[in-house]
Each structure stands twice: as structure tokens, then as C-alpha cells.
Enzyme design. Structure first.
Site, PDB file in Angstrom:
ATOM      1  CG  LEU A 218      -0.387   0.024   2.633  1.00  0.00           C
ATOM      2  CD1 LEU A 218       0.112   1.382   3.045  1.00  0.00           C
ATOM      3  CD2 LEU A 218      -1.439  -0.440   3.604  1.00  0.00           C
TER       4      LEU A 218
ATOM      5  CG  LEU B 182       8.572   7.323 -15.845  1.00  0.00           C
ATOM      6  CD1 LEU B 182       8.206   7.090 -17.305  1.00  0.00           C
ATOM      7  CD2 LEU B 182      10.076   7.137 -15.658  1.00  0.00           C
TER       8      LEU B 182
ATOM      9  CB  CYS C  28       8.850   2.150   1.906  1.00  0.00           C
ATOM     10  SG  CYS C  28       7.509   1.733   3.040  1.00  0.00           S
TER      11      CYS C  28
HETATM   12  P1  NAD Z   1       5.007   2.333  12.082  1.00  0.00           P
HETATM   13  O1  NAD Z   1       6.261   2.726  12.739  1.00  0.00           O
HETATM   14  O2  NAD Z   1       4.013   3.370  11.641  1.00  0.00           O
HETATM   15  O3  NAD Z   1       4.220   1.321  13.035  1.00  0.00           O
HETATM   16  C1  NAD Z   1       4.789   0.254  13.728  1.00  0.00           C
HETATM   17  C2  NAD Z   1       4.054   0.078  15.052  1.00  0.00           C
HETATM   18  O4  NAD Z   1       4.456  -1.149  15.688  1.00  0.00           O
HETATM   19  C3  NAD Z   1       4.338   1.177  16.069  1.00  0.00           C
HETATM   20  O5  NAD Z   1       3.121   1.785  16.446  1.00  0.00           O
HETATM   21  C4  NAD Z   1       4.983   0.432  17.254  1.00  0.00           C
HETATM   22  O6  NAD Z   1       4.630   0.982  18.506  1.00  0.00           O
HETATM   23  C5  NAD Z   1       4.416  -0.966  17.080  1.00  0.00           C
HETATM   24  N1  NAD Z   1       5.172  -2.045  17.718  1.00  0.00           N
HETATM   25  C6  NAD Z   1       6.500  -2.320  17.609  1.00  0.00           C
HETATM   26  N2  NAD Z   1       6.796  -3.440  18.306  1.00  0.00           N
HETATM   27  C7  NAD Z   1       5.641  -3.891  18.844  1.00  0.00           C
HETATM   28  C8  NAD Z   1       5.291  -5.007  19.655  1.00  0.00           C
HETATM   29  N3  NAD Z   1       6.203  -5.936  20.037  1.00  0.00           N
HETATM   30  N4  NAD Z   1       4.007  -5.158  20.036  1.00  0.00           N
HETATM   31  C9  NAD Z   1       3.084  -4.255  19.649  1.00  0.00           C
HETATM   32  N5  NAD Z   1       3.355  -3.196  18.875  1.00  0.00           N
HETATM   33  C10 NAD Z   1       4.607  -3.009  18.477  1.00  0.00           C
HETATM   34  O7  NAD Z   1       5.445   1.426  10.833  1.00  0.00           O
HETATM   35  P2  NAD Z   1       4.709   1.280   9.411  1.00  0.00           P
HETATM   36  O8  NAD Z   1       4.986   2.445   8.553  1.00  0.00           O
HETATM   37  O9  NAD Z   1       3.298   0.847   9.637  1.00  0.00           O
HETATM   38  O10 NAD Z   1       5.560   0.064   8.810  1.00  0.00           O
HETATM   39  C11 NAD Z   1       5.447  -1.254   9.308  1.00  0.00           C
HETATM   40  C12 NAD Z   1       6.126  -2.193   8.341  1.00  0.00           C
HETATM   41  O11 NAD Z   1       5.429  -2.184   7.089  1.00  0.00           O
HETATM   42  C13 NAD Z   1       7.577  -1.827   8.000  1.00  0.00           C
HETATM   43  O12 NAD Z   1       8.312  -2.994   7.821  1.00  0.00           O
HETATM   44  C14 NAD Z   1       7.441  -1.085   6.687  1.00  0.00           C
HETATM   45  O13 NAD Z   1       8.606  -1.174   5.914  1.00  0.00           O
HETATM   46  C15 NAD Z   1       6.315  -1.834   6.023  1.00  0.00           C
HETATM   47  N6  NAD Z   1       5.565  -1.065   5.024  1.00  0.00           N
HETATM   48  C16 NAD Z   1       5.250   0.226   5.267  1.00  0.00           C
HETATM   49  C17 NAD Z   1       4.501   0.943   4.328  1.00  0.00           C
HETATM   50  C18 NAD Z   1       4.156   2.389   4.553  1.00  0.00           C
HETATM   51  O14 NAD Z   1       3.681   3.023   3.599  1.00  0.00           O
HETATM   52  N7  NAD Z   1       4.336   2.942   5.742  1.00  0.00           N
HETATM   53  C19 NAD Z   1       4.088   0.320   3.143  1.00  0.00           C
HETATM   54  C20 NAD Z   1       4.407  -1.017   2.948  1.00  0.00           C
HETATM   55  C21 NAD Z   1       5.149  -1.695   3.897  1.00  0.00           C
END
Ligand code: NAD
Length: 434
Positions: free
Chosen positions: A153, A253, A263
Site C-alpha cells: 500500500l 516518472l 520505505c
Molecule cells: P510504524 O512505525 O508506523 O508502526 C509500527 C508500530 O508497531 C508502532 O506503532 C509500534 O509501537 C508498534 N510495535 C512495535 N513493536 C511492537 C510489539 N512488540 N508489540 C506491539 N506493537 C509493536 O510502521 P509502518 O509504517 O506501519 O511500517 C510497518 C512495516 O510495514 C515496515 O516494515 C514497513 O517497511 C512496512 N511497510 C510500510 C509501508 C508504509 O507506507 N508505511 C508500506 C508497505 C510496507
């Protein structure tokens, strides 16, 4: 199905709300008390269009709830998703998997009955195996499968992307977990979304390959923009000319200040490191990382040049701070390089962002935050557009001119037409266009 989402950030909250909307029973867990309290009060901790209504509807329907208590939320789940952060590890650029490992351990301690543990976080090849090992070590008696299901996403269009994705990628190693994953995504079969089932390693690598490819496309057109500036060509027309070729495609592009966000920077770097330790270096991605880092650092020079070579004692109005529009996410945003460089060159910065100010205030020092676009322009020597929010696309140029000391605009997103700006009496600088 009963789903537990560990991590309620940009990915966990959107995925959890969308799974609930598919009809599943979802608990979103986070360690961050403030986040969970906000959600329980009906507030959304992030800026994401449409999310507030989606969450409210599903909470009301009893399908979506929030919890700080992982131990109470895991035992009854059919599938537990790990959607915690995987930032760049300080110093070496590998993905920091400590949150993923910790979540795996906590899940293992309390899981009951057959459970599918799904890594939704972006994780390097082999992480699924590590998660499996952690669970097995913690709970030798556990009955489980580990699945990879990376998320594609985009912030700002996250709900649409989750509910109408181009594809879903699922890496499984056994039939039992495959059936559960199929059931979870069943609503998508109705709109014939391709669900790509593969093994875990392939699924993990697919996510990095996708992000690295998109980052490469952006970097490619940025380099073309630089060349356009030297030879009097127009990068927007080059992009259109190549993008209409179905083999190339028109997306990603748009020349600009370099990619940022939560990311691409960390994922390209992590892929470079994975490739290096596996003795199969990705020279292209290495170059992309290097070029993009340098590009973001160079952007302030354009502003300095447009202001006659010095910013001493000058005020620069900055429009847009987030790494892209329709999000409040500031992670690795180009503004984080540009604004401090402007300040270092002697400028006072007056900035406005429609959603990012709260986050920006935590990171950017000594910036004067305006309450609106036009307030940011008051008395400034020039305006720089860093993020292409819709509300910057139709500024009243007469008003812009009356507020600025000099009618200088540096548009790092090419949202205006150079000829129209000349007609409007604006000294207009953009990227890769005559
Ligand atoms: P984020 O930092 O917004 O959220 C992560 C959450 O996990 C935080 O609220 C944190 O408090 C919580 N957390 C960490 N350890 C925990 C635990 N043990 N128990 C409960 N909660 C815990 O991160 P995000 O942007 O949502 O990204 C998450 C993953 O998804 C990453 O690997 C990222 O690369 C991937 N991703 C992100 C996007 C994006 O657009 N943000 C898109 C695709 C993939």
C-alpha cells in the site's frame, strides 16, 4: 476469521481496518499506549484519507478493536500479523529486525492451537525462517506456520491500495497456511485480484525488488531531468514520450527532489546489504541509493542559486514538508535535507504543510510554522515548493507576488507551467524544464 495485528502504525492500522471491513474479526495491538488510547476514543493517530470513517464503521459493527495486551489478543487468533517497524539499522543499513524478533517471541509465549504467523512488515529474505526458529525455541510444543505477506500500500491511498490491490503476494511453505491466507483474502477473489502464491523467500524478496525498481525509475528520470537542463530539453515531455510505451509505463516518472519516505530509502539500502552479504551485489540499486542521497542534499543549492547565490539574512517560504502529499509521514522526507541546508546557508525558514507540522516540529529546529499557505509567504524572499499537496497547485499568483519580497518560486515538483508562470510575472525555477 479471527485476526490479530501486532503493530498499529500506517500498515497495521490500515490492514487491520480493511480486514475488518472484509468481515473478519480483528484486534489491533500496539505497545504505544497513547496510540491505543486515541484509537479507543475514536481518534486516528495518523493522517490517512478515509481511515477515520472506515475505523469508526468497523468498530461500531463490532469487528474491530484495539488493545495494549498482546497476551490476551493472540491465543484465539487464526492468523497473527506482524506489522511492526523495520527501520534501517544504525551504522550499517541492514534492516533492523529487533521489533520483528521481539514480536515473534511475544506471540510464541501465548499462542494456542494452530496459528498462522504472518510477516507483513518488509523483511529481508530469510526472516520468515528466523521467526519460525524463534517461535520453535520459545515454544517447542507450538502448532504454527510462518507466512510472508508483504504489503504494497501507498500512504495517502492506503485503503484503496489494500482493498483493490494490483496483486497480493503470499509466501507459504505448507497447504494448511495457504488455505487460511486464501480465506483471509477471499473478498479480493471477487474482483479477480491476482493472488501470487509462492515460497517464503520469493515473497520476501519480491517486496524489496518492487521498491528498488520503483526507486530506480524515479532516479532514472531525475538524472534525465539533470541532462534536460543541460541540453534544453523538457523532462516532462521525455517522461510522457517514454511513459506511453506500455513496456515502460507512465508511473513513477516524475522528476523531483529525490525519493524519500518510510520505505524506499531504507528498503533500497537493505536490499543492497542483503545482496552484498550474499555475494551477489546489485550495482544498479547501489548507484540509485548513492545518486538519490546526493540529489536530496543538492536541492537546497537550487534555492540558493535562484536567490542570487546567497541566503544570508533572507527568508525562504517552504511549502510542503512531508515526503509526499496526503500523509503526515516525515520519515526521510527531502525536506529534512533541504530545510537544514537552507538554514545553514543563512536563511530563516517559514514553512507550511497541511498535515505534517506536528511531526515536523519534532525533527526540524528553528522553523517558523505558518497556519496557511499565504501566511508562509508573508515577507519571504522566495518560495520553494517541496511537496505537491493539491492546495499548492492553484495559488493566486497576484497574492503570491504581493506577499513575497521578490516573485521567485523554486518548484521542486513541477506543479506549474513555466510559460504561465512567466506570464504571471513569476521568476520560476523548476526541474528539468527550459
Ligand atoms: P510504524 O512505525 O508506523 O508502526 C509500527 C508500530 O508497531 C508502532 O506503532 C509500534 O509501537 C508498534 N510495535 C512495535 N513493536 C511492537 C510489539 N512488540 N508489540 C506491539 N506493537 C509493536 O510502521 P509502518 O509504517 O506501519 O511500517 C510497518 C512495516 O510495514 C515496515 O516494515 C514497513 O517497511 C512496512 N511497510 C510500510 C509501508 C508504509 O507506507 N508505511 C508500506 C508497505 C510496507
Amino acid at each position: 476469521m479471527r485476526v490479530t495485528m501486532i503493530g498499529t502504525g500506517y500498515v497495521g492500522l490500515v490492514s487491520g481496518a480493511c480486514f475488518a471491513d472484509f468481515g473478519h474479526e480483528v484486534v489491533c495491538v500496539d505497545k504505544d499506549r497513547a496510540k491505543i488510547e486515541k484509537l479507543e476514543n475514536g481518534e486516528i493517530p495518523i493522517y490517512e484519507p478515509g481511515l477515520e470513517a472506515l475505523v469508526a464503521e468497523n468498530v461500531k459493527a463490532g469487528r474491530l478493536s484495539f488493545s495494549l495486551d498482546l497476551a490476551a489478543s493472540v491465543p484465539d487468533a487464526d492468523a497473527v500479523f506482524i506489522a511492526v517497524g523495520t527501520p534501517s539499522r544504525r551504522g550499517d543499513g541492514f534492516a533492523d529486525l529487533s521489533y520483528v524478533h521481539q514480536a515473534a517471541k511475544e506471540i510464541a509465549e501465548v499462542m494456542k492451537g494452530y496459528t498462522v504467523v504472518v510477516t507483513k512488515s518488509t523483511v529481508p529474505v530469510g526472516t520468515g525462517g528466523e521467526v519460525e526458529e524463534i517461535i520453535r525455541k520459545t515454544r517447542p510444543d507450538a502448532n504454527f506456520s510462518v507466512v510472508s505477506n508483504p504489503e504494497f500500500l501507498r500512504e495517502g491511498a492506503a485503503i484503496m491500495d489494500f482493498k483493490r490491490p494490483d496483486r497480493v503476494v503470499v509466501g507459504v511453505e505448507d497447504d494448511r497456511s495457504r488455505k487460511i491466507m486464501r480465506e483471509l483474502y477471499r473478498p479480493l477473489y471477487l474482483n479477480e485480484t491476482p493472488i501470487v502464491f509462492t515460497n517464503r523467500a520469493t515473497s520476501e524478496l519480491t517486496k524489496y525488488a518492487a521498491n528498488a525498481f520503483l526507486a530506480t525509475k524515479i532516479t532514472f528520470i531525475n538524472e534525465m531531468a539533470d541532462l534536460c537542463e543541460k541540453v534544453g530539453a523538457n523532462v516532462q515531455e521525455v517522461a510522457r514520450g517514454i511513459g506511453l510505451d506500455g513496456r515502460i509505463g507512465s508511473k513513477f516518472l516524475h522528476a523531483g527532489p529525490g525519493y524519500g519516505g518510510s520505505c524506499f530509502p531504507k528498503d533500497t539500502l537493505a536490499l543492497v546489504r542483503t545482496a552484498q552479504v550474499n555475494d551477489s551485489p546489485t550495482k544498479i540499486v547501489e548507484a540509485v541509493v548513492e545518486i538519490n542521497d546526493a540529489r536530496k542534499k543538492k536541492m537546497a543549492d537550487r534555492v540558493i542559486a535562484a536567490c542570487g547565490g546567497s541566503l544570508k539574512g533572507k527568508t525562504i517560504a517552504v511549502l510542503g514538508l512531508t515526503f509526499k502529499p496526503n500523509t503526515d509521514d516525515m520519515r526521510d522526507a527531502p525536506s529534512l535535507d533541504i530545510v537544514p541546508a537552507l538554514q545553514k546557508a543563512g536563511a530563516r525558514v517559514q514553512a507550511f504543510d497541511p498535515a505534517g507540522v506536528e511531526e515536523a516540529q519534532k525533527i526540524l529546529q528553528d522553523v517558523v510554522y505558518a497556519e496557511g499557505v499565504y501566511q508562509a509567504l508573508e515577507g519571504a524572499d522566495a518560495v520553494a515548493i517541496i511537496t505537491e499537496w493539491d492546495e499548492f497547485r492553484a495559488l493566486d499568483m497576484e497574492r503570491v507576488k504581493s506577499l513575497l519580497k521578490a516573485p521567485i518560486m523554486i518548484d521542486l515538483r513541477n506543479i506549474y507551467n513555466p510559460a504561465e508562470m512567466a506570464d504571471a510575472g513569476i521568476e520560476y525555477h523548476s526541474i528539468g524544464r527550459p
